[in-house]
Design an enzyme around this catalytic site. Sequence first.
Site, PDB file in Angstrom:
ATOM      1  N   GLU A   1     -32.713  -1.756   4.083  1.00 47.05           N
ATOM      2  CA  GLU A   1     -32.923  -2.238   2.718  1.00 47.05           C
ATOM      3  C   GLU A   1     -33.151  -1.135   1.694  1.00 47.05           C
ATOM      4  OE1 GLU A   1     -34.185  -3.713   5.369  1.00 47.05           O
ATOM      5  OE2 GLU A   1     -33.419  -5.768   5.252  1.00 47.05           O
TER       6      GLU A   1
ATOM      7  N   HIS B   1     -41.912 -14.623   5.723  1.00 47.84           N
ATOM      8  CA  HIS B   1     -40.723 -15.223   5.109  1.00 47.84           C
ATOM      9  C   HIS B   1     -41.087 -16.194   3.984  1.00 47.84           C
ATOM     10  CE1 HIS B   1     -38.736 -13.561   8.636  1.00 47.84           C
ATOM     11  NE2 HIS B   1     -37.580 -13.821   8.080  1.00 47.84           N
TER      12      HIS B   1
END
Lengths: 343, 327
Positions: free
Chosen positions: B60, B129
């Site tokens: 990322e 999440h």
Amino acid sequence: MVQERTLPTFSAASTQLSKEEGLRLYEDMILGRYFEDKCAEMYYRGKMFGFVHLYNGQEAVSTGVIQAMRPGEDYVCSTYRDHVHALSAGVPAKQVMAELFGKATGCSKGRGGSMHMFSQEHRLLGGYAFVAEGIPVATGAAFQSKYRREMMGDESADQVTACFFGDGACNNGQFFECLNMAALWKLPILYVVENNKWAIGMAHERATSQPEIYKKASVFGMAGVEVDGMDVLAVRQVAQEAVARARAGEGPTLIEALTYRFRGHSLADPDELRSKDEKEFWFARDPIKKLAAHLTEQDLASQEELKQIEQKIQQEIDEAVKFAESSPEPDPNELYRYIFAED
Amino acid sequence: MAETLFFNALRAAIDEEMARDATVFVLGEDVGHYGGSYKVTKDLYKKYGELRLLDTPIAENSFTGMAVGAAMTGLRPIVEGMNMGFLLLAFNQIANNAGMLRYTSGGNFKIPMVIRGPGGVGRQLGAEHSQRLEAYFQAVPGLKIVACSTPYNAKGLLKSAIRDENPVLFFEHVLLYNLKEDLPETEYLLPLDKAEVVRPGKDVTILTYSRMRHHVLQAVKTLEKNGFDPEVIDLISLKPLDFDTIGDSIRKTHRVIIVEECMRTGGIGAELVASINDRLFDELDAPVLRLSSQDIPTPYNGALERLTIVQPEQIIEAVEKMVALRI
Ligand SMILES: Cc1ncc(C[n+]2csc(CCOP(=O)(O)OP(=O)(O)O)c2C)c(N)n1
Ligand SMILES: [Mg+2]
């Protein structure tokens, strides 16, 4: 006596060098050296502030790599030790000096400072103050060249990117992540590690399990070369080969230049950890003296000609200081300018 | 377009903008062959090729930094965060590079990029999440932050975000991808900096965004039956906040309830309260009320998760209480 890594040998006879090129290399290195010496002086006289990282000793790397490229057309990405990369890329000394003085005429309009030299005009992607963060940015610029060529049909998009960073950055994930992607997509980029043996006070061997950084390229199937970073002709030669590979679409190269900084990490560093022996070993390999000796021995230049270059550069630096001193401060009414593209 | 699913509205926005401008490309994990974890880029690689739907390794910070470099040199990248939470790994690239670099460079470079993907609390996905990241990013100078909430605004806003010359953090919501709506046949764009008055009313201003808009509208059904008339505003732009629209509403209702999925401490609502105090204090007839998520990591257990985020019943109760106080 410190055990130094054996510097790779390079025979100057193996490289073509015209008088003109030789003098250009010399001038660029002198510019870097004199500029940094002047910075130290100005810093101690209270003309510039913050962390200022000088490049003395490493000039052969900036000059050797960038002069093997097309400055102003190809992209250059640096770290906080960025003044000299900016100069080699063609940013005028007065703009770099004015930036250090925090003036409106600086290349980053006084918003950046020593660690944030930028120039869109000279394709300098910037000085990045956080270790390794420039590596992804440079990789993106290289991706852009490939994209323009392959997706937008722009045949002229053969620009190469040179990304400079230190030995310390090579233990950071962004280094490995980007090597992987650049090799995977065959991006036109040179990753140039300036291994000066130290990351502030962390000795390279104490920070890494494999001190020979260039070897790390092999696991990505990428070309990796080590070079004597105190020899501008050697650096130029490996850079020329890497640039040719990149332009031909054959992908990236990792260049490990073995070099040394002649001053502390920054002007605030007391530089207490590096041994006298180690310093002497490297001071004896001053890249500027080395090139001067080569040019005169090969009858490519006379002492007189080198003197003239030195005088010319000294004058340029003095003018840069005058320019910086007499330049206006940024307009306080423009405090909010440049946050968004429309400003 | 007939009835369109939320993820297809986003897909259409990307497709249209990629067809229109060759510098637009998407990069991220599984955006190519797989089509995006929520199908937002499904099959687009077949149309535009693998370089324009760039499947990246799971890295990322590096691929976000790459997007910054590509944007600085003239392309228009769209970074997909497979889950926006993963972009915590790219915090440096989003803050230092995307957000601040234009300023630091004294205007040398602009960074036209979109960072988009599913944010918010899903259904029993666990803490990592189920993030409310918008609060973390709101303090970064130079970023625009947008939260879409319907297929219609998702499409129009994403198209505008792609055309914007600045870095835009674009929040979708995991639980909204299957909403359906009739979309106009013709092209439309929506402004990134305008809040939407979803339901005009006079009793109280409810400021909300993203999925909580739907919780509010559910509450409003009951409130209407009970004789209340709240004004509902979907903020859309979390940065900058649209104080024209917010101000007009507060000058009318003099009462404010904030409904957010964000955490209470340092959240979007906290910033709203501070700004309302700065600008509109004299207009208020009551202290601003904040309904936020609890300040805890989102728990996995369904019942606990429900207790963590704001429910329609709480909104009903809050409005009834606040409006009743007017007497
Ligand atoms: C992300 C990050 N961590 C720590 C620092 C502090 N820091 C500045 S330079 C430096 C050492 C870097 O060494 P190296 O990469 O070898 O480059 P050199 O300074 O030798 O040129 C450190 C730790 C920083 N700037 N950024
Ligand atoms: Mg070092």
